[in-house]
Scaffold this active site. Structure first.
Site, PDB file in Angstrom:
ATOM      1  N   VAL A  90       0.747  -1.337  -0.035  1.00  0.00           N
ATOM      2  CA  VAL A  90       0.256   0.064  -0.088  1.00  0.00           C
ATOM      3  C   VAL A  90       0.997   1.260   0.073  1.00  0.00           C
ATOM      4  CG1 VAL A  90      -0.225   0.359   2.575  1.00  0.00           C
ATOM      5  CG2 VAL A  90      -2.067   1.061   1.009  1.00  0.00           C
ATOM      6  N   LYS A  91       2.178   1.111   0.503  1.00  0.00           N
ATOM      7  CA  LYS A  91       3.013   2.232   0.554  1.00  0.00           C
ATOM      8  C   LYS A  91       3.516   2.951  -0.785  1.00  0.00           C
ATOM      9  CE  LYS A  91       2.922   2.902   4.993  1.00  0.00           C
ATOM     10  NZ  LYS A  91       2.434   4.098   5.657  1.00  0.00           N
ATOM     11  N   ASP A  92       3.351   1.923  -1.650  1.00  0.00           N
ATOM     12  CA  ASP A  92       3.517   2.472  -3.180  1.00  0.00           C
ATOM     13  C   ASP A  92       3.176   3.821  -3.517  1.00  0.00           C
ATOM     14  OD1 ASP A  92       5.372   0.410  -3.379  1.00  0.00           O
ATOM     15  OD2 ASP A  92       4.294  -1.122  -4.528  1.00  0.00           O
TER      16      ASP A  92
END
Length: 527
Positions: free
Chosen positions: A93-95
């Site tokens: 999700v941090k992309d």
């Protein structure tokens, strides 16, 4: 909340000052949507059936998958869905926030060709930033705690990032914390920028503009409950704010691991737990980007339930996800029991199993921590005994500032070949051994008058006094010693101002006991 990147360029304070990641936000958002947003609206339309110019276009538009077998096992009447964020290009999700923060900084002229991006992170944000840096040509330095998996480190290195590791036990405001070490590097390196996920509005905005909108579209505009873990808080804040505007009846559930301080009310955070295995969620401070007002209810999670659920998601649903995905899914399965037939609950599955191949994916790793039963069928006479049955004596603990020569004298006096080392907070930071001291002396790395902190063995595993010897035996097949948390300790009061613990050493067939509390001198276990 300002639209500008919070840290940029050189000279962000002198060596004695630092920029705190826990200041109150300046965001003017309200659920009515009556105030115009000062931010750049970012909602790219992806068509995964066509070719992409770069892999960065493969960030976002992740699938929403029905968890039908989990629904059945937990007796849910509602529909339970998992938002599979591990389908992003970098695997998490941090992309989304990595790309958003970089492109915001480029748009505002904060980073330019030849600049260096530095970020303190638990790993996934680092991978997102390293991915963007690799494609866009920036130098990238990631500062992360030692606790984080080697899989994350190896991926970061493969992407060309430089890695700096910091002590897991360091508080966020300690000079050796990953946050302050990153700021120190930023002051020292020319044209270096910290995009700062803890304070950067691009963090929650990435989820406000994309993740939340995707979920609403995928669910036909109607969601009754959304569940997500809280780390920096950007995901739950961004999704929560969008849902309060467009789907106000949806209950926003945030999950915080035991040992973290993010949950409300504050009483939920009271625990004896000081360490948790789950990566990427939980903190010992409230990040600026976390808006707890959008959360309807907080739940606390623990490692065992989280990691067992993560393994269920793999085995039952075929979702190759990480530990924090298990955290969100387990709490979602519990919280969604209040929902009725036809209602929908969505949980955020943040990252993939790629980062944890040598952790909860391995049965041995799970058995070592007593998360699953030991499957050793070769029963021995001691198989059902616990560590407490060994009735060993406790050695003396020393402080990090103890001189090497003093440590050697203590070991000689007590006939030990290693000693536990505790910091001023009473937490074990490692061990010092005769072997490590001897090799350090031979290599001229330390002197007799140097503190033992210069030659610590800082990686160790923890067990409990009540754990079975079969589990201990498994651990000692690969580790030289473990630290065992004790429960009953008798103290001989000697120095009221000193910090202590109860310890026994394990090396080969020996054991190390540790009591996670303030120590007032020598200690022993009651028989």
């Amino acid at each position: 909340m300002s639209g500008k990147c919070p840290i940029s360029g050189n000279g962000a304070g002198d060596a004695d000052s630092w920029i705190r990641p826990d200041q109150p936000p300046k965001c003017t958002w309200d659920a009515s949507g009556s105030k115009p947003s000062p931010h750049f609206v970012y909602r790219p339309v992806r068509d995964r059936k066509t070719t992409f110019a770069t892999v960065l276009e493969a960030i976002g538009d992740t699938p929403l998958v029905r968890l039908s077998k989990i629904e059945k096992e937990y007796g849910l009447k509602c529909q339970l869905f998992g938002k599979c964020e591990f389908f992003n290009a970098g695997g998490s999700v941090k992309d989304r926030i990595g790309l958003r923060m970089v492109e915001d900084a480029e748009r505002e002229g904060i980073i330019k060709p030849g600049y260096t991006i530095i970020e303190p992170t638990s790993g996934n944000t680092g991978i997102g930033l390293a991915l963007a840096s690799a494609v866009k040509g920036y130098r990238c330095i990631i500062v992360m705690p030692e606790k984080m998996s080697m899989e994350k480190v190896n991926v970061l290195k493969a992407l060309g990032a430089e890695i700096v590791r910091t002590p897991t036990s360091a508080r966020f405001d300690a000079p050796e914390s990953h946050i302050r070490v990153a700021q120190k590097l930023q002051r020292e390196i020319t044209n270096a920028v910290i995009l700062d996920q803890y304070r950067n509005p691009g963090n929650p905005l990435a989820h406000y503009d994309t993740t939340a909108e995707e979920i609403l579209e995928q669910c036909g505009g109607q969601v009754d409950m959304v569940v997500g873990g809280a780390g920096t808080g950007g995901t739950i804040t961004g999704i929560g704010k969008k849902f309060k505007e467009k789907c106000p009846k949806c209950r926003v559930i945030a999950v915080d691991p035991e040992g973290s301080d993010l949950a409300l009310p504050e009483e939920l955070n009271k625990t004896d737990t000081t360490y948790y295995e789950i990566e990427g969620i939980g903190y010992d401070f409230i990040p600026t980007v976390l808006d707890r007002s959008v959360v309807d209810k907080w739940y606390k999670s623990n490692d065992k339930e989280s990691l067992i659920m993560a393994r269920k998601l793999i085995r039952m649903e075929g979702l190759l996800c990480g530990g924090s995905s298990g955290t969100a899914a387990y709490i979602a399965a519990e919280a969604a029991k209040e929902l009725k037939e036809g209602q929908k609950c969505v949980c955020i599955l943040p990252d993939s199993i790629r980062n944890y191949m040598t952790k909860h994916l391995m049965e041995e790793w799970m058995m070592e921590r007593d998360f699953i039963p030991c499957t050793d069928k070769d029963d021995k006479w001691w198989s059902k005994l616990t560590i407490s049955d060994m009735k060993l004596q406790a050695p003396v603990a020393i402080m990090p500032e103890t001189k090497c020569e003093e440590a050697l004298k203590i070991m000689e006096t007590h006939n030990f070949d290693q000693l536990p080392v505790i910091n001023k907070d009473g937490k074990m930071v490692g061990t010092v051994t005769v072997g490590s001291l001897t090799s350090s002396f031979s290599a001229d790395k330390v002197k007799l008058t140097d503190p033992v902190s210069m030659c610590l063995y800082s990686k160790f595993k923890k067990m409990k006094v009540g754990d079975k010897l079969t589990t201990l035996s498994k651990v000692l097949e690969t580790d030289h010693f473990v630290v065992v948390l004790g429960s009953k300790v008798q103290y001989n009061l000697v120095e009221p101002d000193s910090l202590t613990l109860s310890e026994m050493r394990i090396g080969g067939s020996e054991v190390v006991f540790k009591e996670e509390s303030r120590l007032y001198g020598t200690a022993c276990f009651r028989n």
